[in-house]
Design an enzyme around this catalytic site. Structure first.
Site, PDB file in Angstrom:
ATOM      1  N   TYR A 127       1.208  -0.758   0.295  1.00 46.61           N
ATOM      2  CA  TYR A 127      -0.937   0.421  -0.265  1.00 46.61           C
ATOM      3  C   TYR A 127       0.777   1.261  -0.355  1.00 46.61           C
ATOM      4  O   TYR A 127       1.369   1.401   1.066  1.00 46.61           O
ATOM      5  CB  TYR A 127      -0.825   0.063   1.437  1.00 46.61           C
ATOM      6  CG  TYR A 127      -2.145   1.343   1.511  1.00 46.61           C
ATOM      7  CD1 TYR A 127      -3.086   1.098   0.101  1.00 46.61           C
ATOM      8  CD2 TYR A 127      -1.282   1.895   1.890  1.00 46.61           C
ATOM      9  CE1 TYR A 127      -3.415   2.330   0.163  1.00 46.61           C
ATOM     10  CE2 TYR A 127      -2.360   3.568   1.654  1.00 46.61           C
ATOM     11  CZ  TYR A 127      -3.730   3.470   0.525  1.00 46.61           C
ATOM     12  OH  TYR A 127      -4.485   4.791   1.029  1.00 46.61           O
ATOM     13  N   GLN A 188     -11.084   0.782   1.322  1.00 49.31           N
ATOM     14  CA  GLN A 188     -11.269   0.076   0.826  1.00 49.31           C
ATOM     15  C   GLN A 188     -10.171  -0.924  -0.517  1.00 49.31           C
ATOM     16  O   GLN A 188     -10.541  -2.381  -0.798  1.00 49.31           O
ATOM     17  CB  GLN A 188     -12.346   0.809  -0.642  1.00 49.31           C
ATOM     18  CG  GLN A 188     -11.478   2.458  -1.487  1.00 49.31           C
ATOM     19  CD  GLN A 188     -11.307   2.958  -0.925  1.00 49.31           C
ATOM     20  OE1 GLN A 188     -11.511   3.010   0.153  1.00 49.31           O
ATOM     21  NE2 GLN A 188     -11.377   4.344  -1.479  1.00 49.31           N
ATOM     22  N   ASN A 211      -2.649   6.088   6.570  1.00 48.02           N
ATOM     23  CA  ASN A 211      -3.798   7.055   7.687  1.00 48.02           C
ATOM     24  C   ASN A 211      -4.349   6.693   8.161  1.00 48.02           C
ATOM     25  O   ASN A 211      -3.881   4.924   8.187  1.00 48.02           O
ATOM     26  CB  ASN A 211      -4.079   7.989   7.069  1.00 48.02           C
ATOM     27  CG  ASN A 211      -5.510   7.249   6.075  1.00 48.02           C
ATOM     28  OD1 ASN A 211      -6.008   6.312   6.044  1.00 48.02           O
ATOM     29  ND2 ASN A 211      -6.570   8.633   4.550  1.00 48.02           N
ATOM     30  N   SER A 234       4.507   9.429  12.726  1.00 53.21           N
ATOM     31  CA  SER A 234       5.863   8.885  12.160  1.00 53.21           C
ATOM     32  C   SER A 234       6.648   9.586  13.318  1.00 53.21           C
ATOM     33  O   SER A 234       6.361  10.900  13.616  1.00 53.21           O
ATOM     34  CB  SER A 234       6.119   9.893  10.827  1.00 53.21           C
ATOM     35  OG  SER A 234       7.607   9.248  10.392  1.00 53.21           O
ATOM     36  N   GLN A 256      11.014  15.131  10.622  1.00 54.43           N
ATOM     37  CA  GLN A 256      10.172  14.140  11.266  1.00 54.43           C
ATOM     38  C   GLN A 256       9.026  14.899  10.846  1.00 54.43           C
ATOM     39  O   GLN A 256       7.014  14.524  11.263  1.00 54.43           O
ATOM     40  CB  GLN A 256      10.184  13.746  12.121  1.00 54.43           C
ATOM     41  CG  GLN A 256      11.254  12.323  12.213  1.00 54.43           C
ATOM     42  CD  GLN A 256      10.937  11.196  10.558  1.00 54.43           C
ATOM     43  OE1 GLN A 256      11.165  11.450  10.076  1.00 54.43           O
ATOM     44  NE2 GLN A 256       9.527  10.298  11.288  1.00 54.43           N
ATOM     45  N   HIS A 259       6.270  15.127   8.820  1.00 57.65           N
ATOM     46  CA  HIS A 259       4.978  14.575   8.024  1.00 57.65           C
ATOM     47  C   HIS A 259       3.459  14.536   8.663  1.00 57.65           C
ATOM     48  O   HIS A 259       2.779  14.289   7.886  1.00 57.65           O
ATOM     49  CB  HIS A 259       5.003  12.610   8.768  1.00 57.65           C
ATOM     50  CG  HIS A 259       6.424  12.607   7.947  1.00 57.65           C
ATOM     51  ND1 HIS A 259       6.107  11.792   6.870  1.00 57.65           N
ATOM     52  CD2 HIS A 259       7.686  11.774   8.199  1.00 57.65           C
ATOM     53  CE1 HIS A 259       8.025  10.647   6.147  1.00 57.65           C
ATOM     54  NE2 HIS A 259       8.093  11.846   7.113  1.00 57.65           N
ATOM     55  N   GLU A 329      10.927   5.041  16.558  1.00 54.92           N
ATOM     56  CA  GLU A 329      10.622   5.292  15.217  1.00 54.92           C
ATOM     57  C   GLU A 329      12.887   5.099  14.320  1.00 54.92           C
ATOM     58  O   GLU A 329      13.502   3.913  14.215  1.00 54.92           O
ATOM     59  CB  GLU A 329       9.342   4.809  14.521  1.00 54.92           C
ATOM     60  CG  GLU A 329      10.139   4.800  12.442  1.00 54.92           C
ATOM     61  CD  GLU A 329       9.085   5.709  12.298  1.00 54.92           C
ATOM     62  OE1 GLU A 329       8.657   5.323  10.789  1.00 54.92           O
ATOM     63  OE2 GLU A 329       8.124   7.086  12.712  1.00 54.92           O
ATOM     64  N   HIS A 330      13.073   6.284  14.606  1.00 53.29           N
ATOM     65  CA  HIS A 330      14.394   6.779  14.530  1.00 53.29           C
ATOM     66  C   HIS A 330      14.637   7.324  15.449  1.00 53.29           C
ATOM     67  O   HIS A 330      14.639   7.780  16.792  1.00 53.29           O
ATOM     68  CB  HIS A 330      13.874   7.904  13.163  1.00 53.29           C
ATOM     69  CG  HIS A 330      12.700   7.553  11.481  1.00 53.29           C
ATOM     70  ND1 HIS A 330      11.610   7.658  11.965  1.00 53.29           N
ATOM     71  CD2 HIS A 330      13.598   6.895  10.484  1.00 53.29           C
ATOM     72  CE1 HIS A 330      11.239   7.421  10.876  1.00 53.29           C
ATOM     73  NE2 HIS A 330      11.971   6.737  10.292  1.00 53.29           N
ATOM     74  N   ASP A 363      15.761   7.303   4.953  1.00 53.65           N
ATOM     75  CA  ASP A 363      14.144   7.531   4.434  1.00 53.65           C
ATOM     76  C   ASP A 363      14.166   7.489   2.264  1.00 53.65           C
ATOM     77  O   ASP A 363      13.797   6.755   2.153  1.00 53.65           O
ATOM     78  CB  ASP A 363      13.650   9.081   4.374  1.00 53.65           C
ATOM     79  CG  ASP A 363      12.777   8.911   5.764  1.00 53.65           C
ATOM     80  OD1 ASP A 363      12.262   7.641   6.548  1.00 53.65           O
ATOM     81  OD2 ASP A 363      11.343  10.229   5.614  1.00 53.65           O
ATOM     82  N   GLU A 417       1.881 -36.586  28.813  1.00 55.31           N
ATOM     83  CA  GLU A 417       0.756 -35.490  28.313  1.00 55.31           C
ATOM     84  C   GLU A 417      -0.288 -36.917  27.876  1.00 55.31           C
ATOM     85  O   GLU A 417      -1.613 -35.527  27.240  1.00 55.31           O
ATOM     86  CB  GLU A 417       1.168 -34.642  27.365  1.00 55.31           C
ATOM     87  CG  GLU A 417       2.309 -33.621  27.430  1.00 55.31           C
ATOM     88  CD  GLU A 417       2.537 -33.037  26.264  1.00 55.31           C
ATOM     89  OE1 GLU A 417       3.044 -32.418  27.231  1.00 55.31           O
ATOM     90  OE2 GLU A 417       2.893 -33.108  25.289  1.00 55.31           O
ATOM     91  N   HIS A 422      -0.352 -40.338  19.665  1.00 56.51           N
ATOM     92  CA  HIS A 422       1.174 -40.137  20.138  1.00 56.51           C
ATOM     93  C   HIS A 422       2.878 -41.206  19.751  1.00 56.51           C
ATOM     94  O   HIS A 422       3.414 -41.296  18.889  1.00 56.51           O
ATOM     95  CB  HIS A 422       1.935 -38.575  20.119  1.00 56.51           C
ATOM     96  CG  HIS A 422       1.259 -37.375  19.538  1.00 56.51           C
ATOM     97  ND1 HIS A 422      -0.017 -36.968  19.792  1.00 56.51           N
ATOM     98  CD2 HIS A 422       2.221 -36.086  19.880  1.00 56.51           C
ATOM     99  CE1 HIS A 422      -0.190 -35.883  19.211  1.00 56.51           C
ATOM    100  NE2 HIS A 422       0.572 -34.915  19.006  1.00 56.51           N
TER     101      HIS A 422
END
Length: 431
Positions: A127, A188, A211, A234, A256, A259, A329-330, A363, A417, A422
């Site tokens: 995506y 969608q 988003n 971010s 950053q 973003h 994250e960074h 990036d 068990e 088994h």
């Protein structure tokens, strides 16, 4: 008024609440996404066409980009940008190719062989958002490792505007070996990749940022197919000392902050004492003010800075503690002795060392992947890599001698068990 709040002489108990990310638990978003996902699951292509008309104002005649559209896109991309993309491609391809592995092959005991077969995930969906900027760099970050791994089908989904997909995204997709480009965005698109439609083949795993609608859609999709992660806003944490250029630090923070309004930046100042920390903070704050005026995008930067913070500490252990507590994250370590701090880092998505390693290098073009865990998930998760696109299947082969030797152990454990079948499966092979 300061652009970024400043805290000093603060304990861990005091800073932990400040490190919390911006949370958005919008029931209206969740309800809308659930309806979209169910509609696409039931009505397939028809629902996709309707949503693209409603949300992206696209009167589509086909859900997929044609070869003619790829050709037009390639011709419209400036040569300078093509060269930049090509160079980034080479670095990213080189780094991810180096991650290829050979499965282990071990004889755990005589006659008992265990090994792992490494295979690509067959069908993946990527995506690519189409919001404030076309993230063609994310095409590189996702499609290249998919290609290196050997995924058979790589379907990229991205919104169109008036039925036209951003040409740079298409150029990059073609270069990276994307199989199909679906002209759909939002929940969608995730639904189409997850459930499949008359035209869209369902995938085995979905990758990519988006988003709140996309993030929640991926969360729902994870009940049906695999996903890379649910990405939040971010974020970056920049660690600096008096040796660091205030301008470098300020631009790293703002790269950053731009973003989105919900992005977050954290500044950690390592100083010998409070006086030095105050001086460093004031220099950086002045650069922030100047750069915000110079760069624009205030509508994103200022809200982001409003829920960000700066902290001052006077020893490495305190700096390391706040890094691991935040799990950014960074992480940029721009200090005189960065590797001393790096040695203690346990939780971060991607780390940038020294004065000349801006987060924007990762990036775009250094070679590492920019699809990284956010919202503190770096405490237990890694960013996207070649591993994200492969499966490791364990295989075992026992000889007659091997099963005879191991059977008593298997039988003893199985009977303990109460799993008699088994035990029997091993017992009959001892005859």
């Amino acid at each position: 008024m300061a652009l970024i709040r400043y805290y000093k002489n603060i304990s861990k108990e005091e800073y932990l609440p400040i490190l919390k990310r911006v949370q958005s638990d919008d029931e209206a978003v969740k309800s809308a996404v659930l309806n979209i996902m169910e509609n696409v699951r039931i009505n397939g292509d028809k629902a996709i066409y309707e949503y693209e008309k409603a949300f992206d104002h696209s009167e589509l005649t086909s859900l997929f980009v044609s070869e003619a559209e790829f050709k037009v896109a390639e011709e419209s991309v400036p040569e300078e940008l093509k060269k930049a993309i090509d160079r980034a491609y080479e670095n990213i391809y080189r780094f991810h190719s180096a991650q290829k592995q050979v499965g282990e092959d071990v004889e755990t005991e005589k006659g008992v062989r265990c090994f792992r077969k490494i295979v690509p995930i067959s069908k993946v969906g990527l995506y690519i958002p189409g919001g404030t900027a076309p993230l063609f760099s994310t095409v590189l970050m996702l499609a290249i490792p998919a290609k290196v791994a050997g995924c058979k089908t790589i379907t990229l989904a991205t919104p169109s505007k008036g039925g036209i997909v951003n040409p740079v995204v298409l150029y990059t997709a073609k270069k990276c070996g994307v199989t199909h480009v679906l002209k759909a965005g939002g929940a969608q698109a995730i639904a189409a990749l997850c459930y499949g439609t008359e035209s869209v083949e369902r995938v085995d795993k979905i990758f990519g940022p988006g988003n709140r609608y996309v993030a929640f859609a991926k969360n729902i999709a994870s009940n049906v197919c695999a996903i890379d992660m649910v990405a939040g806003p971010s974020e970056v944490m920049v660690v600096c000392d008096k040796e660091a250029s205030p301008l470098y630090v300020a631009t790293d923070l703002l790269s950053q902050a731009e973003h989105g309004k919900d992005s977050q930046v954290m500044l950690v100042i390592k100083a010998k004492d409070e006086k030095e920390a105050d001086e460093i903070y004031l220099r950086i704050e002045k650069c922030l003010e100047d750069e915000v005026e110079k760069l624009g995008r205030k509508e994103y930067m200022l809200p982001s800075l409003s829920h960000s913070a700066a902290f001052a500490f006077y020893d490495d252990s305190s700096v390391i503690d706040i890094i691991n507590s935040y799990a950014p994250e960074h992480l940029i370590i721009n200090t005189k002795e960065p590797y001393e701090i790096l040695a203690g880092v346990e939780s971060a998505g991607s780390v940038f060392i020294g004065a000349y390693s801006p987060e924007s290098a990762g990036d775009y073009a250094s070679g590492t992947n920019h699809t990284l865990p956010t919202s503190g998930h770096a405490t237990a998760s890694s960013g996207v890599s070649l591993d994200s696109f492969i499966k490791k299947i364990t295989v075992q082969e026992l000889t007659k001698e091997g099963i005879k030797s191991l059977a008593p152990t298997i039988i003893t454990m199985a009977e303990a068990e109460d799993l008699t079948a088994h035990a029997e499966a091993a017992r009959v092979r001892m005859l």
